[in-house]
Design a protein around this motif. Structure first.
Motif, mmCIF file in Angstrom:
data_model
loop_
_atom_site.group_PDB
_atom_site.id
_atom_site.type_symbol
_atom_site.label_atom_id
_atom_site.label_comp_id
_atom_site.label_asym_id
_atom_site.label_seq_id
_atom_site.Cartn_x
_atom_site.Cartn_y
_atom_site.Cartn_z
ATOM 1 N N LEU A 88 9.461 10.810 8.656
ATOM 2 C CA LEU A 88 8.370 10.362 9.480
ATOM 3 C C LEU A 88 8.957 10.436 10.586
ATOM 4 C CD1 LEU A 88 8.423 6.469 8.187
ATOM 5 C CD2 LEU A 88 7.314 8.016 7.672
ATOM 6 N N SER A 89 8.871 11.835 11.211
ATOM 7 C CA SER A 89 9.953 12.400 11.841
ATOM 8 C C SER A 89 8.591 13.068 12.787
ATOM 9 C CB SER A 89 10.793 13.692 12.223
ATOM 10 O OG SER A 89 11.836 12.817 12.384
ATOM 11 N N ARG A 90 7.613 13.297 13.944
ATOM 12 C CA ARG A 90 6.745 14.728 14.584
ATOM 13 C C ARG A 90 7.255 15.173 15.808
ATOM 14 N NH1 ARG A 90 1.416 12.312 17.431
ATOM 15 N NH2 ARG A 90 0.852 13.582 17.613
ATOM 16 N N ASN A 287 -0.298 3.106 0.298
ATOM 17 C CA ASN A 287 -0.427 4.338 -0.770
ATOM 18 C C ASN A 287 0.916 4.157 -1.264
ATOM 19 O OD1 ASN A 287 1.438 5.644 1.274
ATOM 20 N ND2 ASN A 287 -0.419 6.816 2.437
ATOM 21 N N ALA A 288 0.793 5.254 -2.254
ATOM 22 C CA ALA A 288 2.330 5.167 -3.120
ATOM 23 C C ALA A 288 3.181 5.665 -2.200
ATOM 24 C CB ALA A 288 2.065 6.384 -4.561
ATOM 25 N N PHE A 289 3.069 5.587 -1.545
ATOM 26 C CA PHE A 289 4.554 6.478 -0.406
ATOM 27 C C PHE A 289 4.926 4.559 0.504
ATOM 28 C CE2 PHE A 289 2.342 10.237 -0.987
ATOM 29 C CZ PHE A 289 3.020 10.828 -1.483
ATOM 30 N N GLY A 290 4.190 4.139 0.620
ATOM 31 C CA GLY A 290 4.551 2.466 1.488
ATOM 32 C C GLY A 290 3.744 2.711 2.669
ATOM 33 N N PHE A 291 2.956 3.462 2.980
ATOM 34 C CA PHE A 291 2.697 3.878 4.143
ATOM 35 C C PHE A 291 1.225 3.314 4.505
ATOM 36 C CE2 PHE A 291 4.365 8.345 4.081
ATOM 37 C CZ PHE A 291 5.462 7.892 4.303
ATOM 38 N N ALA A 292 0.562 2.878 5.557
ATOM 39 C CA ALA A 292 -0.699 2.551 5.692
ATOM 40 C C ALA A 292 -2.125 3.508 5.812
ATOM 41 C CB ALA A 292 -0.449 1.343 6.919
ATOM 42 N N GLU A 293 -3.110 3.017 4.952
ATOM 43 C CA GLU A 293 -4.373 4.420 5.131
ATOM 44 C C GLU A 293 -5.190 3.620 5.672
ATOM 45 O OE1 GLU A 293 -5.106 6.052 2.014
ATOM 46 O OE2 GLU A 293 -3.593 7.166 1.563
ATOM 47 N N PHE A 294 -5.828 3.161 6.834
ATOM 48 C CA PHE A 294 -6.715 2.409 7.058
ATOM 49 C C PHE A 294 -8.624 3.413 7.801
ATOM 50 C CE2 PHE A 294 -2.599 1.134 9.659
ATOM 51 C CZ PHE A 294 -2.872 0.096 10.166
ATOM 52 N N TYR A 295 -8.284 4.170 7.194
ATOM 53 C CA TYR A 295 -9.430 5.198 7.157
ATOM 54 C C TYR A 295 -10.728 3.856 6.351
ATOM 55 C CZ TYR A 295 -9.666 6.225 2.319
ATOM 56 O OH TYR A 295 -9.320 6.496 0.561
ATOM 57 N N ARG A 296 -10.275 3.168 6.177
ATOM 58 C CA ARG A 296 -11.981 2.099 5.032
ATOM 59 C C ARG A 296 -11.721 0.454 6.278
ATOM 60 N NH1 ARG A 296 -10.750 -0.253 -0.003
ATOM 61 N NH2 ARG A 296 -13.086 -0.630 0.007
ATOM 62 N N ALA A 297 -11.002 0.791 7.060
ATOM 63 C CA ALA A 297 -10.905 -0.868 8.294
ATOM 64 C C ALA A 297 -12.126 -1.306 9.077
ATOM 65 C CB ALA A 297 -9.199 -0.912 9.215
ATOM 66 N N TYR A 298 -13.035 0.021 8.890
ATOM 67 C CA TYR A 298 -14.215 -1.002 10.020
ATOM 68 C C TYR A 298 -15.387 -0.709 9.083
ATOM 69 C CZ TYR A 298 -10.844 -0.651 13.790
ATOM 70 O OH TYR A 298 -9.907 -1.275 14.550
ATOM 71 N N CYS A 371 1.964 16.544 10.800
ATOM 72 C CA CYS A 371 2.633 15.049 10.361
ATOM 73 C C CYS A 371 1.373 14.325 9.769
ATOM 74 C CB CYS A 371 3.037 15.095 11.707
ATOM 75 S SG CYS A 371 3.226 12.863 11.999
ATOM 76 N N SER A 372 1.835 14.332 8.125
ATOM 77 C CA SER A 372 1.123 13.797 7.022
ATOM 78 C C SER A 372 1.598 12.150 7.460
ATOM 79 C CB SER A 372 0.956 14.077 5.927
ATOM 80 O OG SER A 372 2.383 13.920 5.949
ATOM 81 N N ALA A 373 2.542 11.660 8.325
ATOM 82 C CA ALA A 373 2.802 10.203 8.462
ATOM 83 C C ALA A 373 3.623 10.011 8.737
ATOM 84 C CB ALA A 373 3.576 9.629 6.692
ATOM 85 N N PRO A 381 3.699 -0.836 8.274
ATOM 86 C CA PRO A 381 4.164 0.401 7.945
ATOM 87 C C PRO A 381 4.085 1.286 8.909
ATOM 88 C CG PRO A 381 3.174 -0.259 6.202
ATOM 89 C CD PRO A 381 2.516 -1.581 7.342
ATOM 90 N N SER A 382 4.995 2.240 8.012
ATOM 91 C CA SER A 382 4.348 3.987 9.003
ATOM 92 C C SER A 382 2.697 4.393 8.475
ATOM 93 C CB SER A 382 5.228 4.669 8.738
ATOM 94 O OG SER A 382 6.579 4.269 9.135
ATOM 95 N N ILE A 383 2.708 4.835 9.406
ATOM 96 C CA ILE A 383 0.683 5.598 9.683
ATOM 97 C C ILE A 383 0.551 6.957 8.415
ATOM 98 C CG2 ILE A 383 -1.374 5.979 9.951
ATOM 99 C CD1 ILE A 383 -0.693 4.008 12.613
#
Length: 419
Positions: A88-90, A287-298, A371-373, A381-383
């Motif tokens: 999770l380092s960018r 998702n399976a990695f425990g990261f949040a995907e917000f693309y459907r939130a709106y 940087c994927s997350a 959680p992380s994005i």
């Protein structure tokens, strides 16, 4: 004796490097490894395996990687495939006046197994990767409410002016503005929250603050009028679009993976308030990695006649939409198509859309690793940002050239004389 070579040894981070190896045995297989430490001492590493030619040479512009972090012919693969050892380092440059030191090693192929002693490298070298070209000046900005950093190219100018905006990470992010200045733009990296004495969090977007930024640029003797451009990503692109609609000073706007509506905090301009869209939190995916995907939130904005969409047709300037089709943070492809459809219905032709399959949310200047997350302030959680490394790298390289071309075309009076 094997010899590792690279040219140039010192260059801007968006400039390619030609890496070659000579002095190998015919068809010998070798490992090339790149590594760098960021300013937080986080290590980023990549490696790839190559087979020498019959004359004992490897040329990354010609020869394919057989395995490692990428496969195929990718001259800059060692750079854009860098991965953090700390999850999770960018890789995001803080002090642009100090280059990254990228260490390249040539070695025998090996697999890291505990207790196995690895033979020392056959050769190595270190590259300097800069975010400022020689002669670029950084001027801290603390004028009235404004907080940021102005980067000026060498020379008297005048230069086309740019306001550079990032999103939900807050603070002052300078690496893109410094690179734009290195390519001939007067670029203002403008902070708007989480920096100096600015608010520690946003409760509204005051467009008059950003108008002050545009006026500050246009007052500078080295900035070419009569208008300025905006380069923006994510939440910054939301603000960039709002600026283009409301501020007469904005002539060219680059929107990288942004929404076409207000996401969370109202936009205010001379007493007029544009309220945020309802967020459907139940549509956020972990998702399976425990990261949040917000693309459907709106999803309420998906209707083409949505009442929430910015009235983009009111803007007088030009737009460049840059879309990563694998963006997992915003449904930026849908938002960009909505915005361009509004322009088409209004008879406007003041836009260009660049849409990249396999590219994620964080489309940055060339050769930056995907940087994927990552973590951002106040979000748990992380994005998950999305993106496939090869396609994402190609999108960054292509879009960066197109962004500069677009800005020159619409901010310089006679672009043909500048090329």
């Amino acid at each position: 004796m094997a010899k590792l070579m690279a040219a140039p040894l010192s260059a801007l981070v968006d400039e390619p490097v030609h890496i070659q190896v000579t002095g190998l045995a015919p068809f010998q297989v070798v490992c090339l490894q790149a590594s760098l430490k960021d300013e937080k001492e986080n290590m980023f590493v990549s490696k790839a395996y190559y087979k020498a030619s019959e004359t004992g040479q490897v040329d990354l512009e010609r020869d394919p990687s057989l395995g490692g972090d990428y496969m195929g012919v990718h001259p800059m693969g060692l750079f854009w495939s860098l991965k953090p050892e700390k999850l999770l380092s960018r890789l995001a440059k803080k002090d642009v006046n100090i280059p990254y030191q990228v260490h390249i090693e040539l070695s025998e192929p090996h697999f890291p197994i505990k207790g196995i002693v690895v033979s020392p490298p056959m050769d190595s070298l270190t590259l300097e990767r800069w975010y400022v070209a020689p002669g670029v000046t950084r001027i801290p900005v603390k004028e009235g409410r404004l907080r940021g950093a102005l980067f000026l190219p060498p020379g008297e100018g005048p230069f086309p002016g740019i306001i550079d905006l990032f999103g939900s990470t807050g603070g002052l992010i300078e690496f893109r503005a410094s690179l734009l200045a290195s390519h001939g733009f007067a670029a203002l990296a403008l902070a708007y929250w989480g920096y100096d004495d600015l608010p520690s969090y946003l409760d509204k977007v005051d467009l008059e603050y950003f108008e002050e930024g545009a006026e500050f640029l246009l007052r500078h003797p080295k900035v070419l009028g009569p208008g300025v451009g905006v380069v923006s990503v994510c939440r910054g692109a939301e603000i960039g679009l709002s600026m283009a609609i409301n501020l007469k000073q904005i002539k060219a706007t680059v929107l990288i993976n942004g929404p076409n509506f207000v996401t969370s905090d109202p936009h205010v301009y001379h007493g007029q308030v544009n309220h945020p869209v309802p967020c459907n939190i139940e549509y956020v995916i972990t998702n399976a990695f425990g990261f949040a995907e917000f693309y459907r939130a709106y999803e309420e904005t998906a209707d083409k006649d949505s009442k929430y969409c910015f009235p983009i047709e009111k803007a007088q300037g030009h737009f460049l939409f840059v879309v990563g089709e694998d963006d997992k943070n915003l449904n930026s492809k849908v938002h960009a198509h909505q915005a361009t459809a509004q322009l088409i219905r209004s008879g406007k032709k003041n836009w260009t859309l660049l849409s990249y399959p396999g590219a994620g949310h964080l489309i940055e200047p060339p050769y930056a690793p995907l940087c994927s997350a990552s973590r951002i302030p106040y979000v748990i959680p992380s994005i998950y940002w999305g993106g496939e490394a090869v396609q994402h790298a190609a999108a960054q390289e292509h879009s960066w050239k197109e962004i500069q071309k677009f800005l020159r075309e619409h901010l310089l009076p006679d672009v043909s004389s500048q090329l």
